[in-house]
Design an enzyme around this catalytic site. Structure first.
Site, PDB file in Angstrom:
ATOM      1  NE  ARG A 141      41.959  39.750  40.769  1.00 22.16           N
ATOM      2  CZ  ARG A 141      41.872  38.467  41.145  1.00 22.16           C
ATOM      3  NH1 ARG A 141      42.141  37.971  42.374  1.00 22.16           N
ATOM      4  NH2 ARG A 141      41.516  37.451  40.122  1.00 22.16           N
ATOM      5  CG  ASN A 142      33.075  40.654  43.766  1.00 22.92           C
ATOM      6  OD1 ASN A 142      32.079  41.054  43.318  1.00 22.92           O
ATOM      7  ND2 ASN A 142      32.896  39.391  44.475  1.00 22.92           N
ATOM      8  CG  ASP A 143      33.594  41.988  37.688  1.00 23.57           C
ATOM      9  OD1 ASP A 143      34.623  42.936  37.790  1.00 23.57           O
ATOM     10  OD2 ASP A 143      33.451  41.114  37.065  1.00 23.57           O
TER      11      ASP A 143
END
Length: 159
Positions: free
Chosen positions: A40-42
């Site tokens: 979920r980290n961009d």
């Protein structure tokens, strides 16, 4: 109190031009033993989008991606006490010795991934003699738009 946890070694090669510094690996990253392991980290999405490449799917592909794109990756906190993943939980930290990277590759700029990395960086490296910038955190906890600021900084280094 939790014991001191060591962060990852820096990732770089002799051609790295941009050093990206995060704060400290998340629980998910520590579980996979490499940077930005939370899907979920961009971070990986933003870099892949800028360079027009697919998001790397595993650690080997991430390392290949970084090498191909001339990016060095590390965290400003080399070791700390932390419960969970939140930057606010980082205590009793040791600041990374950036000479390990800067003495071994032609870094032109330093990008700090989020406010905590920036704040801790300034404690030791405010007068480092290289351009540096605070960018919005790529963490899933930061919901605000961040692509434009990251793209602008990547353009400054890579055109």
């Amino acid at each position: 109190m939790s014991s001191l946890i060591q962060g990852f070694d820096p990732f770089f090669d002799g051609d790295s031009r941009l050093l990206i510094l995060g704060s400290f690996p998340s629980v998910r990253s520590r579980a996979v033993n490499f940077y930005y392991g939370n899907p979920r980290n961009d971070f990986w999405r933003i870099l892949a989008s800028y360079f027009g490449r697919p998001v790397p799917s595993d650690t080997d592909k991430k390392k290949e991606f970084l090498t191909d794109c001339k990016i060095a990756l590390w965290d400003i906190v080399a070791a700390c006490r932390i419960e969970g993943s939140a930057d606010s939980a980082i205590t009793d930290y040791e600041i990374a010795d950036l000479g390990r990277v800067l003495d071994n590759c032609p870094i032109e700029r330093i990008a700090l991934n989020g406010g905590t990395a920036y704040r801790i960086f300034l404690e030791r490296y405010e007068n480092i003699g290289l351009p540096y910038i605070k960018l919005p955190s790529t963490s899933p906890a930061n919901a605000r738009p961040k692509d434009k600021e990251w793209f602008d900084e990547l353009r400054r280094t890579f055109g």
